[in-house]
Write an enzyme that holds these catalytic residues in place. Structure first.
Site, PDB file in Angstrom:
ATOM      1  N   CYS A  60      -0.166   1.958   9.091  1.00  0.00           N
ATOM      2  CA  CYS A  60       0.238   0.851   9.669  1.00  0.00           C
ATOM      3  C   CYS A  60      -0.207  -0.504   9.039  1.00  0.00           C
ATOM      4  O   CYS A  60      -0.455  -1.463   9.738  1.00  0.00           O
ATOM      5  CB  CYS A  60       0.037   0.822  11.239  1.00  0.00           C
ATOM      6  SG  CYS A  60       0.374   2.438  11.638  1.00  0.00           S
ATOM      7  N   GLY A  76       7.039  -2.519   5.854  1.00  0.00           N
ATOM      8  CA  GLY A  76       8.238  -2.773   5.609  1.00  0.00           C
ATOM      9  C   GLY A  76       9.443  -1.849   6.600  1.00  0.00           C
ATOM     10  O   GLY A  76       9.149  -0.959   7.169  1.00  0.00           O
ATOM     11  N   GLU A 113       0.873  -1.255  -0.028  1.00  0.00           N
ATOM     12  CA  GLU A 113      -0.017   0.117  -0.111  1.00  0.00           C
ATOM     13  C   GLU A 113       0.955   1.384   0.042  1.00  0.00           C
ATOM     14  O   GLU A 113       1.992   1.019   0.258  1.00  0.00           O
ATOM     15  CB  GLU A 113      -0.844   0.177   1.263  1.00  0.00           C
ATOM     16  CG  GLU A 113      -0.281  -0.020   2.486  1.00  0.00           C
ATOM     17  CD  GLU A 113      -1.203  -0.164   3.708  1.00  0.00           C
ATOM     18  OE1 GLU A 113      -1.646   0.929   4.212  1.00  0.00           O
ATOM     19  OE2 GLU A 113      -1.365  -1.409   4.041  1.00  0.00           O
ATOM     20  N   CYS A 136       2.178  -3.205  15.769  1.00  0.00           N
ATOM     21  CA  CYS A 136       2.003  -2.816  14.251  1.00  0.00           C
ATOM     22  C   CYS A 136       1.303  -3.936  13.369  1.00  0.00           C
ATOM     23  O   CYS A 136       1.844  -5.110  13.676  1.00  0.00           O
ATOM     24  CB  CYS A 136       3.505  -2.599  13.755  1.00  0.00           C
ATOM     25  SG  CYS A 136       3.617  -2.333  11.967  1.00  0.00           S
TER      26      CYS A 136
HETATM   27  N1  SAH Z   1      10.019  -0.274   9.661  1.00  0.00           N
HETATM   28  C1  SAH Z   1       9.956   1.311   9.764  1.00  0.00           C
HETATM   29  C2  SAH Z   1       9.170   2.184   9.000  1.00  0.00           C
HETATM   30  C3  SAH Z   1       7.509   1.523   8.894  1.00  0.00           C
HETATM   31  S1  SAH Z   1       6.533   1.839  10.300  1.00  0.00           S
HETATM   32  C4  SAH Z   1       9.940   1.756  11.231  1.00  0.00           C
HETATM   33  O1  SAH Z   1      10.027   0.841  11.756  1.00  0.00           O
HETATM   34  O2  SAH Z   1      10.243   2.916  11.481  1.00  0.00           O
HETATM   35  C5  SAH Z   1       6.200   3.698  10.391  1.00  0.00           C
HETATM   36  C6  SAH Z   1       6.033   4.061  11.704  1.00  0.00           C
HETATM   37  O3  SAH Z   1       4.663   3.756  12.371  1.00  0.00           O
HETATM   38  C7  SAH Z   1       6.748   3.710  12.685  1.00  0.00           C
HETATM   39  O4  SAH Z   1       7.314   4.512  13.565  1.00  0.00           O
HETATM   40  C8  SAH Z   1       6.099   2.493  13.539  1.00  0.00           C
HETATM   41  O5  SAH Z   1       6.645   2.232  14.685  1.00  0.00           O
HETATM   42  C9  SAH Z   1       4.769   3.320  13.585  1.00  0.00           C
HETATM   43  N2  SAH Z   1       3.821   2.493  13.826  1.00  0.00           N
HETATM   44  C10 SAH Z   1       3.546   1.000  13.521  1.00  0.00           C
HETATM   45  N3  SAH Z   1       2.270   0.605  13.986  1.00  0.00           N
HETATM   46  C11 SAH Z   1       1.596   1.599  14.742  1.00  0.00           C
HETATM   47  C12 SAH Z   1       0.499   1.959  15.561  1.00  0.00           C
HETATM   48  N4  SAH Z   1      -0.368   0.885  15.716  1.00  0.00           N
HETATM   49  N5  SAH Z   1       0.475   3.060  16.026  1.00  0.00           N
HETATM   50  C13 SAH Z   1       1.045   4.016  15.881  1.00  0.00           C
HETATM   51  N6  SAH Z   1       2.046   4.051  15.214  1.00  0.00           N
HETATM   52  C14 SAH Z   1       2.629   2.632  14.632  1.00  0.00           C
END
Ligand code: SAH
Length: 347
Positions: free
Chosen positions: A330, A158, A91, A118
């Site tokens: 996410c 990713g 996506e 996540c």
């Molecule tokens: N893998 C990379 C980029 C993808 S995630 C990373 O970890 O940074 C993008 C952002 O969204 C990251 O900061 C991740 O921790 C956050 N994220 C993932 N799931 C989330 C959720 N349920 N609520 C808020 N932020 C979330």
């Protein structure tokens, strides 16, 4: 299937075309068409038909087709679900801001980092995306949205530093003068904290913005919600961040999803302040997006936490959430599409 031609650099294209007996400028022509977003060789109107046919026998132009598109009624955010040439889905989100449009792209199909909050990681990692597949997300979202893209964030599905070489090549492509020509200062890359990748990136001294998903300043909590912390501990991570800043002079942005009773205590704010000393960091507090499969709940202390950081001299902002009505965060859309597909198959 053919070779993924949109992943090739101008130099590689020029060499490949020269090997086919074409003049040196042909590479430039084809490169320009590819970055303008053609979906087939037949759209390259100033390339002869015999050459277009020869190219089509060896190379593949397009991998992505739109499987679903959702537009937020709240703020115009658009979320695309793409199907890749091998049937996998990813996506992309297009966000409209006053200062320009931002595309949030995916860097892998799924993710193997296993963060507890996540949705993107629930099914593990299927494969890396190619540079061309990352580029197509930007090009096609821009074409469909009808507005020029000024900023890119690698914050979709990713872990970009787990796909380092392809991401680096994507950055070169998207930054190219004959391509979209998006400046490094308009690109953000977010990582869960793969230290060797942060070091490698620092060596390159790119002008992009590095975002680090911190989510907890203490090892115990961080290991609980982010398995990556067991391999690369948070103290070593802070050290790598200080090293990155010293090398590049670029301020790092720390992502912090606020989780009720887990990482929202005053002492954790104080520990962040202590760990960032000597480096101009910026903490981006994210109200946790509720993921149905997870027992973790959003914190109610976001403002207090922000004020506590600010009072001690650390810049902290609360991220404005866009696309809330279309699950534009996410990995939620891909997840739903995967589940629907499964339900349909089981019927
Ligand atoms: N893998 C990379 C980029 C993808 S995630 C990373 O970890 O940074 C993008 C952002 O969204 C990251 O900061 C991740 O921790 C956050 N994220 C993932 N799931 C989330 C959720 N349920 N609520 C808020 N932020 C979330």
């Amino acid at each position: 299937m053919g070779i993924d031609i949109r992943s090739m650099t101008l130099e590689e294209l020029t060499a490949a075309l020269r090997d086919m007996g074409e003049p040196a400028f042909r590479g430039k022509q084809v490169f320009t068409w590819l970055h303008r977003g053609v979906r087939s060789f037949d759209e390259m109107s100033d390339i002869s038909k015999p050459l277009r046919e020869r190219l089509a026998r060896t190379y593949r132009v397009s991998g992505l087709t739109a499987a679903r598109k959702q537009v937020s009624r709240m703020d115009g955010t658009i979320k695309y679900l793409w199907e890749l040439h091998d049937g996998n889905c990813i996506e992309t989100v297009l966000m409209r801001y006053r200062h320009g449009n931002t595309v949030c792209i995916s860097s892998q199909v799924g993710c193997r980092m296993g963060c507890a909050f996540c949705a993107s990681t629930l099914g593990g990692k299927v494969r890396d995306l190619s540079p061309g597949e990352m580029l197509e997300q930007v090009i096609f979202a821009q074409a469909d949205g009808g507005v020029p893209v000024s900023n890119i964030v690698l914050m979709g599905i990713g872990e970009p530093l787990d796909n380092f070489d392809n991401v680096l090549r994507f950055l070169e492509l998207v930054n190219h003068l004959l391509g979209l020509n998006i400046g490094m200062r308009h690109i953000s890359l977010s990582t869960c904290g793969l230290i060797p990748g942060i070091r490698r990136l620092g060596e390159l001294e790119l002008q992009l913005t590095l975002s680090v998903s911190l989510h907890a300043p203490d090892g115990e909590t961080r290991s609980r919600i982010m398995p990556v912390n067991r391999a690369y501990g948070v103290d070593e991570l802070f050290e790598a961040c200080h090293g990155y800043f010293d090398k590049t002079g670029r301020r790092i942005s720390f992502e912090y999803a606020m989780i009720d009773g887990v990482n929202d205590a005053d002492w954790q704010a104080d520990l962040i302040v202590k760990k960032l000393r000597g480096m101009p960091g910026h903490v981006n507090l994210i109200p946790l997006n509720d993921v149905a499969e997870s027992p973790l709940k959003p914190s109610r202390r976001v403002r207090q936490f922000q004020q506590r950081l600010e009072r001690q001299g650390v810049t902290a902002t609360v991220r404005r959430s866009l696309g809330g009505d279309i699950d534009a965060s996410c990995g939620q859309l891909r997840r739903k599409a995967m589940e629907q597909g499964r339900e349909e198959r089981e019927k």
